[in-house]
Design a protein around this motif. Sequence first.
Motif, mmCIF file in Angstrom:
data_model
loop_
_atom_site.group_PDB
_atom_site.id
_atom_site.type_symbol
_atom_site.label_atom_id
_atom_site.label_comp_id
_atom_site.label_asym_id
_atom_site.label_seq_id
_atom_site.Cartn_x
_atom_site.Cartn_y
_atom_site.Cartn_z
ATOM 1 N N PRO A 186 37.222 -32.418 -20.021
ATOM 2 C CA PRO A 186 37.925 -32.538 -20.964
ATOM 3 C C PRO A 186 39.418 -32.818 -20.568
ATOM 4 N N VAL A 187 40.025 -33.928 -21.135
ATOM 5 C CA VAL A 187 41.533 -33.894 -20.881
ATOM 6 C C VAL A 187 42.309 -32.793 -21.157
ATOM 7 N N PRO A 188 42.247 -31.870 -22.149
ATOM 8 C CA PRO A 188 43.138 -30.597 -22.235
ATOM 9 C C PRO A 188 42.728 -29.781 -20.801
ATOM 10 N N VAL A 189 41.487 -29.580 -20.630
ATOM 11 C CA VAL A 189 41.259 -28.672 -19.283
ATOM 12 C C VAL A 189 41.856 -29.316 -18.060
ATOM 13 N N ALA A 283 46.736 -30.516 -2.878
ATOM 14 C CA ALA A 283 46.007 -29.956 -3.847
ATOM 15 C C ALA A 283 44.598 -30.492 -3.779
ATOM 16 N N VAL A 284 43.736 -29.795 -4.192
ATOM 17 C CA VAL A 284 42.290 -30.070 -4.473
ATOM 18 C C VAL A 284 42.188 -29.743 -6.130
ATOM 19 N N LEU A 285 41.602 -30.539 -6.530
ATOM 20 C CA LEU A 285 41.184 -30.249 -8.148
ATOM 21 C C LEU A 285 39.614 -30.509 -8.125
ATOM 22 N N CYS A 286 38.787 -29.739 -8.519
ATOM 23 C CA CYS A 286 37.212 -30.000 -8.428
ATOM 24 C C CYS A 286 36.693 -29.299 -9.849
ATOM 25 N N ASN A 287 35.810 -29.830 -10.435
ATOM 26 C CA ASN A 287 34.761 -29.382 -11.327
ATOM 27 C C ASN A 287 33.461 -29.839 -10.802
ATOM 28 N N VAL A 335 42.449 -25.689 -7.368
ATOM 29 C CA VAL A 335 41.929 -25.162 -8.683
ATOM 30 C C VAL A 335 40.513 -25.847 -8.874
ATOM 31 N N MET A 336 39.795 -24.986 -9.296
ATOM 32 C CA MET A 336 38.434 -25.190 -9.690
ATOM 33 C C MET A 336 37.914 -24.611 -10.985
ATOM 34 N N LEU A 337 37.228 -25.424 -11.546
ATOM 35 C CA LEU A 337 36.535 -24.998 -13.076
ATOM 36 C C LEU A 337 35.203 -24.641 -12.463
ATOM 37 N N LEU A 338 34.666 -23.200 -12.806
ATOM 38 C CA LEU A 338 33.565 -22.565 -12.562
ATOM 39 C C LEU A 338 32.570 -21.879 -13.330
ATOM 40 N N PRO A 339 31.549 -21.910 -13.434
ATOM 41 C CA PRO A 339 30.669 -21.106 -14.523
ATOM 42 C C PRO A 339 31.113 -19.405 -14.384
ATOM 43 N N TRP A 382 39.528 -21.043 -11.215
ATOM 44 C CA TRP A 382 39.933 -20.208 -9.978
ATOM 45 C C TRP A 382 41.123 -20.795 -9.315
ATOM 46 N N VAL A 383 42.180 -20.188 -8.902
ATOM 47 C CA VAL A 383 43.377 -20.708 -8.380
ATOM 48 C C VAL A 383 43.249 -20.166 -6.949
ATOM 49 N N LEU A 384 43.272 -20.921 -5.976
ATOM 50 C CA LEU A 384 43.255 -20.599 -4.574
ATOM 51 C C LEU A 384 44.195 -21.234 -3.734
ATOM 52 N N ARG A 385 44.727 -20.722 -2.901
ATOM 53 C CA ARG A 385 45.742 -21.345 -1.704
ATOM 54 C C ARG A 385 45.329 -20.972 -0.225
ATOM 55 N N ARG A 386 45.213 -21.823 0.307
ATOM 56 C CA ARG A 386 45.014 -21.806 1.913
ATOM 57 C C ARG A 386 46.112 -21.163 2.694
ATOM 58 N N PRO A 387 45.486 -19.743 3.304
ATOM 59 C CA PRO A 387 46.584 -19.038 4.053
ATOM 60 C C PRO A 387 47.103 -19.829 5.131
ATOM 61 N N GLY A 388 48.451 -19.459 5.403
ATOM 62 C CA GLY A 388 49.191 -20.048 6.580
ATOM 63 C C GLY A 388 50.163 -21.013 6.216
ATOM 64 N N GLY A 389 50.858 -21.013 4.930
ATOM 65 C CA GLY A 389 51.629 -21.973 4.754
ATOM 66 C C GLY A 389 53.002 -21.327 5.228
ATOM 67 N N ALA A 390 54.028 -22.094 5.612
ATOM 68 C CA ALA A 390 55.428 -21.520 5.859
ATOM 69 C C ALA A 390 55.918 -20.748 4.749
#
Length: 701
Positions: A186-189, A283-287, A335-339, A382-390
């Motif tokens: 959905p657009v708002p999500v 960024a990766v956004l995924c449902n 950023v992922m949309l998960l059950p 869920w919001v995640l970040r790949r470790p190792g950035g400057a």
Amino acid sequence: MATPTTVSTSDIARIADVGRATVTNWRRRHPDFPAPTGGTESRPMFALEDVEAWLAEHDRLPQPTAQQQLWRALLREAEGPGMTEAMARTALFLAFLEREGHTSPKTRFVHYAEGPDLDELGLGGSMLGEIGGALQDMPEPLSPLRSAALMRELAVAATRQAPDQVLADLLHRYGKESKGRLPGTPVPVAGFMATLAKAAAPDETLRTALDPACGTGDLLEAARHQGATELAGQDRDLHLAQLAAVRLSLRLGLDGSCSVEARDALTQFRPAGSRHTSAGFDAVLCNPPYNERDWGADELAYDSRWEYGLPSRSESELAWVQHCLSQVRPGGVVVMLLPPSVASRSSGRRIRAALVRGGALRAVLALPAGAAPPAHIGLHVWVLRRPGGARDAEDGHVLFMDCKSLPDTSSRGGQPTVTYRELLTAPSRCPAVPSVYRAVPITDLLDDMVDLTPAPRLAGGRDIPPVDDLRRTLSSRRDSLGPTLSKVAALAPGDEWGLSRTGGPWTLVPLADLIRTGALTLLRPKATAAGGSGDEGSDHPVLTAADVNEGRAPSGRGSAADEDAVRIRTGDVILPGTLLSADRTAARVADNTDAAALLGRNLHLLRLDEARLDPWFLAGFLGDSANVRRASQGTSIVRVDARRLQVPLLSLEEQQVYGAAFRRLHTFESALRRVERQSKETVGQLRAALTAGAVMPPPRA
């Protein structure tokens, strides 16, 4: 030969603007009514063309709107290839119109509306080459539209609004007609997830974005709104991938690039950055698909993506989580949309622990039920970040948040303003707001279960007022309870209600007949009028189904700028469209508190001609559980067909006598509810004070 488009009795009722019972009567009374072409005895299906011809012959076919004509033309285009491919072809034709709009006035579209054909429009290889560049990664070409009628309708629509908006409206209706089965967000999500991605990015900018299960491209479109100019997507469904590719090309224009591939991102893995950047995406956004057991666990057992642990066969979602992390650059955001089960299943405990321990997981946010399909559960972001950035800021905490509605970034419901940037990059520095958000140290999460469900992390002790304030509150409530109970006693029904009614049985009339004669109008809410959307400007009161069932003031919020929203007037009768039980029904007469509020989801509004109907009489009979059972279907969820509800055929004077009685009962019930509410508040405060050790029990008598 293409199979004709078929419709059910419910579809016929919508086309003719009547109730389903009327369609059943037509079948019974008219021998020439079209015979079923398929379906079952209880749910027959009819050929749309035959039905429309019969309705037109009997002067029962309303003049279709331009939107209805366009949708019917699209249905016919979809008869052979299916709706998803037809939508992709439609998107390609709209892209053609958009290109024409860049080089000539919009009035040029009228030329195509007058009768284009395939050769004249040049829908051959040249068009696919100029417009369909985003389709170059597809294993099969996308065919052009076959229907000249659909092309005419699309060209006419393009004279009223931009081609990309025409496509957006068609996708919205396709999503509604598919009842949540169309893969999309959905657009708002989607907008909320893209906002989080930008806020969590190290430099708070997005340039490249990927969705490895893109569906119709909603999340990539949201990323574009947040500034991403290089978009990439994958989807295992060829026609969905084609649709997303053309849709994104239509929106991006000359300001960016997109590439969508038709492949399964998990099983047909390719390293990130082959085209966009050598280091990975910003960024990766995924449902992703949920609850898949055949996602390739055996074939991918030794895959290099399982940095945080090998997912079991039942943990397809955690396989998608690790796949998405492998696609971003160091410091990149996922950023992922998960059950919600992903946060607590025992089979995923080790992977969740590794994500927390390694600093990859940054936040878990709980959305309200209904924000995205499936509507009966509240999903998690869920919001995640790949470790190792400057600029990777590790503060040893994970943010947990309960989004009762999709939040606005500018406020926190009266709390001091805190930005998502602050919450996601330095949650430990943001003071916790009880029951809303809280930063939890990772050491507190690494227990035997590693349960990442937000609700237990946000539960806190109840606020206990000072003892002197508590005494004053109790004294005030006791003083007001006496008059309230006296009023309840005075309103309680007595012997005057024991008179027997004389005369024969009721002559009942369905609401469908009253609607047909103009005695009342049935109004339903539009999707945009529902409360809790969290969109900008959504600050107008909305009456929700829960408000009607619980007898409280409008509590939802919606946008007053929406022209299609239904505004409530004093004297309107409102009843729920869905119930948990026919015995738990309620009908409400709108008063000054409800006036000007917007009508929320799953509600029916009856606007009366008060010279012919009394609102309290109508509400009283419509609230009867036996009446509701006769007009409803379903067991776990009861759906009420308002047109089938019945009321007695009485003069206005007789209606007003019954209306006065129903109004007295309503006043009596409202007084009882006030007593119940005050009693619960008093007992709750005292129980909390006793259990917290704030007060001593009174001496035993």
